[in-house]
Design a protein around this motif. Structure first.
Motif, mmCIF file in Angstrom:
data_model
loop_
_atom_site.group_PDB
_atom_site.id
_atom_site.type_symbol
_atom_site.label_atom_id
_atom_site.label_comp_id
_atom_site.label_asym_id
_atom_site.label_seq_id
_atom_site.Cartn_x
_atom_site.Cartn_y
_atom_site.Cartn_z
ATOM 1 N N GLY A 150 5.942 -0.224 -19.327
ATOM 2 C CA GLY A 150 7.035 -0.282 -18.211
ATOM 3 C C GLY A 150 6.434 0.394 -16.830
ATOM 4 N N ILE A 171 9.979 -9.507 -22.112
ATOM 5 C CA ILE A 171 10.069 -8.900 -20.771
ATOM 6 C C ILE A 171 11.678 -8.523 -20.332
ATOM 7 C CG2 ILE A 171 9.894 -9.337 -18.069
ATOM 8 C CD1 ILE A 171 7.637 -11.115 -18.984
ATOM 9 N N SER A 172 11.756 -7.288 -19.929
ATOM 10 C CA SER A 172 13.310 -6.618 -19.580
ATOM 11 C C SER A 172 13.223 -6.211 -18.435
ATOM 12 C CB SER A 172 13.408 -5.621 -20.695
ATOM 13 O OG SER A 172 13.118 -6.064 -22.068
ATOM 14 N N PHE A 173 14.407 -6.367 -17.751
ATOM 15 C CA PHE A 173 14.734 -5.743 -16.517
ATOM 16 C C PHE A 173 15.735 -4.730 -16.923
ATOM 17 C CE2 PHE A 173 17.898 -5.270 -13.232
ATOM 18 C CZ PHE A 173 17.295 -4.663 -12.073
ATOM 19 N N GLU A 204 16.901 -8.725 -21.676
ATOM 20 C CA GLU A 204 15.873 -8.840 -22.246
ATOM 21 C C GLU A 204 15.345 -10.483 -22.494
ATOM 22 O OE1 GLU A 204 13.939 -7.825 -26.588
ATOM 23 O OE2 GLU A 204 14.714 -6.286 -25.279
ATOM 24 N N SER A 252 17.877 -1.204 -15.743
ATOM 25 C CA SER A 252 18.656 -0.275 -14.803
ATOM 26 C C SER A 252 19.887 0.429 -15.334
ATOM 27 C CB SER A 252 19.186 -1.209 -13.608
ATOM 28 O OG SER A 252 20.117 -2.165 -14.029
ATOM 29 N N HIS A 293 5.396 -0.881 -25.992
ATOM 30 C CA HIS A 293 5.816 -1.429 -24.616
ATOM 31 C C HIS A 293 5.044 -0.426 -23.586
ATOM 32 C CE1 HIS A 293 8.503 2.029 -25.944
ATOM 33 N NE2 HIS A 293 8.242 2.294 -24.734
ATOM 34 N N ALA A 315 13.518 -0.917 -13.109
ATOM 35 C CA ALA A 315 12.108 -1.138 -13.946
ATOM 36 C C ALA A 315 12.022 -2.392 -14.673
ATOM 37 C CB ALA A 315 11.742 0.100 -14.762
ATOM 38 N N PHE A 316 10.839 -2.917 -14.737
ATOM 39 C CA PHE A 316 10.692 -3.981 -15.738
ATOM 40 C C PHE A 316 9.406 -3.502 -16.770
ATOM 41 C CE2 PHE A 316 11.594 -6.273 -11.808
ATOM 42 C CZ PHE A 316 12.247 -7.201 -12.128
ATOM 43 N N GLN A 317 9.826 -3.825 -17.983
ATOM 44 C CA GLN A 317 9.084 -3.515 -19.178
ATOM 45 C C GLN A 317 8.615 -4.867 -19.870
ATOM 46 O OE1 GLN A 317 10.915 -0.326 -21.556
ATOM 47 N NE2 GLN A 317 10.884 -1.732 -23.266
ATOM 48 N N TYR A 318 7.413 -4.534 -20.469
ATOM 49 C CA TYR A 318 6.665 -5.532 -21.482
ATOM 50 C C TYR A 318 6.790 -4.995 -22.664
ATOM 51 C CZ TYR A 318 3.415 -8.549 -23.516
ATOM 52 O OH TYR A 318 2.933 -9.128 -24.572
ATOM 53 N N GLY A 325 8.422 0.921 -12.723
ATOM 54 C CA GLY A 325 9.557 0.821 -11.811
ATOM 55 C C GLY A 325 9.543 1.563 -10.693
#
Length: 248
Positions: free
Chosen positions: A100, A61-63, A245, A65, A98, A81-84, A102
């Motif tokens: 995402g 999971i990532s933030f 991440e 910007s 992936h 955004a948030f990404q899986y 946001g």
């Protein structure tokens, strides 16, 4: 534009340099989606900091910007955004997909929106206003493995994305709007690449640069209560140097 081009070239050069050092895990090593590469070593300490000898795989999971720009066509500048990410299988350790989502936002005016003009007849009619919307995307990532430096993970990726945003005045009636444009949306392809530096087995920091390429559709208000749609080409840059991440 020259600065952005230089940044993109530098990033791609770094990814290309890193991939030259890519090697398969040693014969004594193994891979597990929950534990990453086993049996590989970063050589212990680098200076006074002990880098992780493996990086956890399987899920992430990532933030992401902070911003994007439209070189051709308008994009809201702010982007959070948030990404899986999910590894495809233990046998496809470098292959990930992936998804995402946001928000996008900005404070801009008719010149930023590439409008031809703005009617200044009402006091303050053409002042900048708030822009807000959303962004969703999905795609594929190829993550490279560097045997001697498993904590350094370059990658190349491609995504398909959709964004929609409302233009000023957000939440106001049509008669209160600062510009004639109501809202815009874009469907685009986003090739790109980046780099992750894992300070811990599960936690990494990184940078991404993506290039949205696609089309824009705008909706403008026309008197008395009608709407007019128009289209355009989009070429943009997502500059994302503030990424965190978490692997699990």
């Amino acid at each position: 534009m020259r600065a952005l081009a230089s940044l993109l070239v530098a990033l791609l050069a770094l990814v290309a340099w890193s991939t030259e050092a890519v090697a398969a895990p040693s014969a004594s090593g193994s891979f597990d989606t929950n534990k990453g590469f086993q049996g590989s070593s970063s050589g212990g300490k680098k200076g006074r900091y002990e880098w992780p000898e493996l990086v956890v795989g399987g899920n992430a999971i990532s933030f992401i910007s902070p911003f994007q720009i439209g070189a051709v066509g308008y994009l809201p500048k702010g982007r959070f955004a948030f990404q899986y990410d999910r590894q495809l299988s233990p046998n496809l350790a470098r292959h990930w997909i992936h998804l995402g989502a946001g928000i996008v936002f900005d404070r801009a005016d008719w010149e930023s929106f590439r409008l031809d003009s703005c009617d200044p007849s009402n006091d303050g009619n053409c002042r900048p206003g708030g822009v807000v919307g959303y962004d969703i995307y999905a795609g594929y990532t190829h993550r490279f493995f560097i045997e001697k430096k498993p904590w350094l993970v370059p990658h190349l990726k491609g995504s398909v994305g959709f964004s929609w945003w409302a233009l000023p005045k957000v939440g106001g009636g049509r008669e209160e709007r600062q510009q004639s444009r109501l809202h815009s949306w874009t469907l685009n392809l986003r090739p790109g690449g980046g780099l992750r530096l894992f300070l811990l087995e599960q936690l990494g920091l990184g940078i991404d640069v993506n290039i949205p390429i696609g089309f824009l559709v705008h909706t403008d208000a026309i008197e008395p209560d009608g709407e007019d749609k128009s289209g355009g080409f989009l070429l943009g840059f997502e500059i994302l140097p503030l990424m965190v991440e978490y692997r699990f």
